[in-house]
Design an enzyme around this catalytic site. Structure first.
Site, PDB file in Angstrom:
ATOM      1  N   GLU A 275      30.226  34.471  28.269  1.00  0.00           N
ATOM      2  CA  GLU A 275      29.050  35.158  28.813  1.00  0.00           C
ATOM      3  C   GLU A 275      28.047  35.615  27.759  1.00  0.00           C
ATOM      4  O   GLU A 275      27.551  36.736  27.841  1.00  0.00           O
ATOM      5  CB  GLU A 275      29.543  36.355  29.630  1.00  0.00           C
ATOM      6  CG  GLU A 275      30.237  37.480  28.810  1.00  0.00           C
ATOM      7  CD  GLU A 275      31.738  37.313  28.650  1.00  0.00           C
ATOM      8  OE1 GLU A 275      32.228  36.171  28.708  1.00  0.00           O
ATOM      9  OE2 GLU A 275      32.421  38.336  28.449  1.00  0.00           O
ATOM     10  N   HIS A 299      30.875  33.739  37.653  1.00  0.00           N
ATOM     11  CA  HIS A 299      31.657  34.649  36.817  1.00  0.00           C
ATOM     12  C   HIS A 299      30.886  35.059  35.557  1.00  0.00           C
ATOM     13  O   HIS A 299      30.722  36.256  35.282  1.00  0.00           O
ATOM     14  CB  HIS A 299      32.986  33.979  36.455  1.00  0.00           C
ATOM     15  CG  HIS A 299      33.859  34.800  35.570  1.00  0.00           C
ATOM     16  ND1 HIS A 299      34.880  35.586  36.059  1.00  0.00           N
ATOM     17  CD2 HIS A 299      33.858  34.981  34.229  1.00  0.00           C
ATOM     18  CE1 HIS A 299      35.462  36.205  35.047  1.00  0.00           C
ATOM     19  NE2 HIS A 299      34.861  35.855  33.927  1.00  0.00           N
ATOM     20  N   GLU A 300      30.412  34.074  34.822  1.00  0.00           N
ATOM     21  CA  GLU A 300      29.711  34.395  33.563  1.00  0.00           C
ATOM     22  C   GLU A 300      28.432  35.186  33.841  1.00  0.00           C
ATOM     23  O   GLU A 300      28.080  36.103  33.099  1.00  0.00           O
ATOM     24  CB  GLU A 300      29.401  33.135  32.754  1.00  0.00           C
ATOM     25  CG  GLU A 300      30.599  32.236  32.442  1.00  0.00           C
ATOM     26  CD  GLU A 300      31.833  32.974  31.938  1.00  0.00           C
ATOM     27  OE1 GLU A 300      31.694  34.060  31.345  1.00  0.00           O
ATOM     28  OE2 GLU A 300      32.947  32.462  32.156  1.00  0.00           O
ATOM     29  N   HIS A 303      29.081  38.834  34.334  1.00  0.00           N
ATOM     30  CA  HIS A 303      29.260  39.578  33.080  1.00  0.00           C
ATOM     31  C   HIS A 303      27.953  40.219  32.592  1.00  0.00           C
ATOM     32  O   HIS A 303      27.990  41.122  31.760  1.00  0.00           O
ATOM     33  CB  HIS A 303      29.784  38.656  31.976  1.00  0.00           C
ATOM     34  CG  HIS A 303      31.275  38.519  31.934  1.00  0.00           C
ATOM     35  ND1 HIS A 303      32.122  39.597  31.802  1.00  0.00           N
ATOM     36  CD2 HIS A 303      32.081  37.419  31.980  1.00  0.00           C
ATOM     37  CE1 HIS A 303      33.387  39.168  31.763  1.00  0.00           C
ATOM     38  NE2 HIS A 303      33.390  37.843  31.881  1.00  0.00           N
ATOM     39  N   GLU A 322      36.862  42.024  32.598  1.00  0.00           N
ATOM     40  CA  GLU A 322      37.210  40.819  33.356  1.00  0.00           C
ATOM     41  C   GLU A 322      37.576  41.107  34.818  1.00  0.00           C
ATOM     42  O   GLU A 322      37.251  40.334  35.701  1.00  0.00           O
ATOM     43  CB  GLU A 322      38.331  40.049  32.659  1.00  0.00           C
ATOM     44  CG  GLU A 322      37.940  39.508  31.274  1.00  0.00           C
ATOM     45  CD  GLU A 322      36.766  38.533  31.293  1.00  0.00           C
ATOM     46  OE1 GLU A 322      36.417  38.005  32.371  1.00  0.00           O
ATOM     47  OE2 GLU A 322      36.187  38.319  30.208  1.00  0.00           O
ATOM     48  N   ASP A 380      44.034  38.088  21.173  1.00  0.00           N
ATOM     49  CA  ASP A 380      44.131  36.683  21.599  1.00  0.00           C
ATOM     50  C   ASP A 380      45.538  36.349  22.104  1.00  0.00           C
ATOM     51  O   ASP A 380      45.710  35.478  22.955  1.00  0.00           O
ATOM     52  CB  ASP A 380      43.801  35.732  20.434  1.00  0.00           C
ATOM     53  CG  ASP A 380      42.293  35.447  20.335  1.00  0.00           C
ATOM     54  OD1 ASP A 380      41.624  35.446  21.385  1.00  0.00           O
ATOM     55  OD2 ASP A 380      41.812  35.231  19.210  1.00  0.00           O
ATOM     56  N   TYR A 388      42.224  39.715  34.640  1.00  0.00           N
ATOM     57  CA  TYR A 388      41.333  39.123  35.644  1.00  0.00           C
ATOM     58  C   TYR A 388      41.820  39.426  37.056  1.00  0.00           C
ATOM     59  O   TYR A 388      41.093  39.958  37.886  1.00  0.00           O
ATOM     60  CB  TYR A 388      41.266  37.594  35.477  1.00  0.00           C
ATOM     61  CG  TYR A 388      40.632  37.127  34.200  1.00  0.00           C
ATOM     62  CD1 TYR A 388      41.330  37.181  32.996  1.00  0.00           C
ATOM     63  CD2 TYR A 388      39.350  36.612  34.182  1.00  0.00           C
ATOM     64  CE1 TYR A 388      40.755  36.745  31.817  1.00  0.00           C
ATOM     65  CE2 TYR A 388      38.767  36.167  33.005  1.00  0.00           C
ATOM     66  CZ  TYR A 388      39.473  36.239  31.823  1.00  0.00           C
ATOM     67  OH  TYR A 388      38.901  35.811  30.667  1.00  0.00           O
TER      68      TYR A 388
HETATM   69  N1  BES Z   1      34.867  36.343  28.491  1.00  0.00           N
HETATM   70  C1  BES Z   1      35.644  35.274  28.992  1.00  0.00           C
HETATM   71  C2  BES Z   1      36.100  34.307  27.948  1.00  0.00           C
HETATM   72  C3  BES Z   1      36.934  34.926  26.856  1.00  0.00           C
HETATM   73  C4  BES Z   1      37.849  35.918  27.126  1.00  0.00           C
HETATM   74  C5  BES Z   1      36.789  34.486  25.569  1.00  0.00           C
HETATM   75  C6  BES Z   1      38.594  36.471  26.086  1.00  0.00           C
HETATM   76  C7  BES Z   1      37.529  35.033  24.541  1.00  0.00           C
HETATM   77  C8  BES Z   1      38.437  36.032  24.808  1.00  0.00           C
HETATM   78  C9  BES Z   1      34.914  34.487  30.097  1.00  0.00           C
HETATM   79  O1  BES Z   1      34.053  35.268  30.858  1.00  0.00           O
HETATM   80  C10 BES Z   1      35.949  33.970  31.039  1.00  0.00           C
HETATM   81  O2  BES Z   1      36.621  34.756  31.611  1.00  0.00           O
HETATM   82  N2  BES Z   1      36.046  32.668  31.201  1.00  0.00           N
HETATM   83  C11 BES Z   1      36.963  32.070  32.147  1.00  0.00           C
HETATM   84  C12 BES Z   1      36.215  31.730  33.405  1.00  0.00           C
HETATM   85  C13 BES Z   1      36.905  32.020  34.668  1.00  0.00           C
HETATM   86  C14 BES Z   1      37.734  33.229  34.796  1.00  0.00           C
HETATM   87  C15 BES Z   1      36.000  31.835  35.875  1.00  0.00           C
HETATM   88  C16 BES Z   1      37.546  30.837  31.513  1.00  0.00           C
HETATM   89  O3  BES Z   1      37.116  30.469  30.415  1.00  0.00           O
HETATM   90  O4  BES Z   1      38.437  30.230  32.071  1.00  0.00           O
HETATM   91 ZN    ZN Z   2      35.084  36.635  32.091  1.00  0.00          ZN
END
Ligand code: BES
Ligand code: ZN
Length: 631
Positions: A275, A299-300, A303, A322, A380, A388
């Protein structure tokens, strides 16, 4: 501040918001008034070199300024235009090397901190690559991915979501550049300037450069992509972008960032989407030619409120980013496709939650409020669907308990207004609930009766809501037919006779993409034993034959699950197909479980495949797969 139920008060930290221990910086001593990045992207040397300058206000009297850094070389540091002494301390995993800059100053002094630096080959924030933009052409490309704690590997900074700053960026590159801010008209050909006037945390900084072209995709939106993917991306997303923004503005508050753009990154991008303010970065695997993955865009976009404007103060409270975002994502897609669709999404999410709790390296990581052990645990490593799904289920639980949308919607506006441009923790979120509903004793009684202990601090599944199963029932019905016939029928012809005609056929023909996804998930989950499809080989052969549209799908959500079914059914003729597919996607959501699967059925092939594609993957993805394979 009201007194909260005892269980919450017993966890409440002394200071609010809670300290972020995933930074080594002394961020609490400063306010960052503005940040200025002036850098050059050097493709041949694969490094970024330049300067970052901070306008700081000391909130306390200080002896030094400590910043985060990780695999960064420092060339020179000035404070208030005078050369300063500095020291890069030894690495502390997983946080990196703190950078101490000696400088004494009384409280309330203004400091200009200017650092000349360059990145190194070991940076975990940057991926340099060559991409094939056409069959004859290859081109340089670079992109960054900083969440959660990789900003320190791009430039020295206060790498905590608790610190926000406005940004200016001047980026020199021989290729077009995008940045997480608004572009400023440019005069020289290889210099790109941007500004971000809304204060943002360091993890939301993003840069990409390469053979990037663009086209308008809505009144506030432009899509950026390499030329070979531009038209497909426009077709996939154009129709939904402005609709999504308007719906979200209705539910929450007006969109404050002016533009909402999307960059389609090359396939090695390790996430579905990120995002980055003004310009969401996504994986090209979202292009499924049937708009079935636009929920990632919803989703993005969401954010822009939850995360980018109202931000978790530390990664222990990541669910505030999230969980809220998934909740809003489903409000957006639910407003478009109906309440039954929203309920369906929660049920699908519940399955993801079950799977991801099972796959966690530690059961502890399934708590909503994480314990990162004062910085010892790498955020990580704790990443999963828990923040989520448990998070969005928690918000949904509050929505229903407090009386449904009519009672809950005004709180949404209150919360996102109260904490705009701030970073907060879970306690402040709960405080705001008590504050908002404080004049209504019946609501306070409801809040007092929420099982906070269970939701916030207990690992494992939370209580499951009573979701509307309208869109699930047909799927369940076809799945139970498959499970029962799998042991009854002996020949493929019998399966064909039964499943390609009459009710079983019309059930399947009525499935939307999300229902097909649930269909495969349920086949894999509701089986009586884990080797069910392996033991009923004729049944699994029949499945593969009867649904050619799943076999030929361009939707990676389906492709991935179909491979899962094939491998768990022991169909070795598909192992090589999966191995090949793993050279085309870098999204960790698919890559990690796929390697685990392949490893289970054919370890040699898994290792051979990984060695072959290791350099294609993003460094973070490669590292995690390495760990998963025990290499
Ligand atoms: N912010 C996250 C991606 C992220 C989280 C990057 C933690 C690094 C560390 C992004 O908004 C996300 O949640 N992406 C999901 C999308 C989905 C839940 C719709 C993904 O990448 O799968
Ligand atoms: Zn997210």
């Amino acid at each position: 501040m009201v007194k909260l139920p005892e269980i919450i008060e017993s966890h409440r930290p002394k200071i609010s918001p809670e300290t972020d221990y995933s930074t080594l910086s002394n961020y609490k001593d400063f306010k960052v008034e503005n940040s200025n990045l002036n850098i050059e992207l050097l493709f041949n040397e694969q490094k970024i070199i330049g300067n970052v300058t901070y306008q700081l206000l000391a909130l306390n009297s200080i002896q030094k300024i400590t910043l985060d850094s990780s695999f960064i070389k420092i060339n020179k540091i000035n404070v208030n235009n005078t050369l300063a002494q500095y020291q890069i301390n030894e690495r502390v995993e997983p946080l990196g090397s703190s950078l101490d800059i000696t400088y004494e100053a009384p409280r309330e002094s203004s400091l200009e901190l200017s650092i000349d630096f360059e990145t190194t080959k070991d940076s975990t924030a940057i991926q340099w690559l060559k991409t094939e933009t056409s069959t004859t052409d290859s081109s340089d490309y670079v992109f960054t991915q900083l969440e959660p704690i990789h900003a320190r590997s791009l430039f020295p900074c206060f790498d905590t979501p608790s610190v926000k700053s406005t940004f200016n960026a001047i980026i020199k590159s021989k290729h077009p550049v995008v940045f997480s801010g608004l572009p400023i008209s440019k005069d020289s050909s290889d210099i790109y300037e941007f500004e971000q006037r809304i204060p943002i945390p360091s993890y939301l900084i993003a840069i990409a450069s390469g053979n990037i072209t663009s086209a308008k995709a809505g009144p506030r939106s432009t899509i950026y992509a390499e030329p070979n993917r531009l038209q497909d991306s426009i077709n996939e997303f154009e129709q939904d972008l402005e609709k999504f923004i308007k719906i979200a503005e209705d539910i929450v508050t007006p969109y404050i960032w002016s533009t909402y753009d999307i960059l389609i990154n090359p396939a090695s991008f390790p996430y579905g989407g990120m995002e980055n303010p003004n310009i969401t970065f996504v994986t090209p695997t979202l292009i499924s030619y049937d708009k079935s993955q636009v929920d990632v865009i919803a989703h993005e976009l969401a954010h822009s409120w939850s995360g980018n404007n109202v931000t978790n103060a530390s990664w222990e409270h990541f669910w505030l980013n999230e969980g809220w975002t998934v909740y809003l994502e489903r409000r957006i897609t639910g407003a478009l496709h109906g309440e039954a669709f929203r309920q369906f999404s929660f049920i699908q999410g519940w399955n993801d939650l079950i799977n991801s709790i099972e796959a966690l390296p530690k059961f502890e990581y399934s708590k909503l409020v994480q314990d990162l052990q004062k910085g010892k645990i790498d955020p990580d490593d704790t990443f999963s669907s828990v923040p989520y799904e448990k998070g969005s289920n928690f918000i949904y639980h509050l929505e229903t308990k407090l009386g449904g949308l009519k009672e809950f919607d005004p709180f949404i506006k209150f919360y996102f207004t109260k904490f705009q441009q701030k970073s907060l923790d879970t306690y402040q979120f709960i405080d705001s609930l008590y504050e908002f509903y404080g004049n209504d004793q019946s609501k306070i009684d409801i809040l007092n009766n929420i099982d906070w202990e269970l939701w916030l601090y207990t690992p494992g599944l939370p209580p499951k809501a009573d979701f509307d199963t309208t869109l699930v029932d047909n799927v369940s019905s076809l799945v139970s037919k498959w499970i029962s016939k799998a042991t009854e029928f002996k020949e493929i012809e019998e399966f064909k006779e039964f499943f390609t005609k009459g009710e079983p056929k019309s059930l399947y023909d009525g499935f939307s993409s999300p229902q097909k996804i649930l269909f495969i998930d349920s086949l894999l989950e509701s089986q009586p034993s884990s080797d069910f499809w392996l033991n009923n080989s004729k049944a699994s052969d029949s499945l593969l034959e009867i649904y050619p549209d799943l076999q030929d799908s361009k939707n990676t959500e389906i492709i991935f699950r179909w491979f899962k079914l094939k491998l768990l059914s022991g169909k070795s003729q598909y192992y090589n197909d999966l191995s090949k597919w793993l050279g085309t996607v870098g999204r960790m959501k698919y890559v990690r479980p796929s390697y685990k699967l392949l490893n289970r059925v054919d370890r040699e092939l898994a290792i051979e495949t990984f060695k072959k594609y290791q350099s294609f993957y993003h460094p973070i993805a490669a590292n995690l797969v390495k760990q998963d394979l025990g290499l």
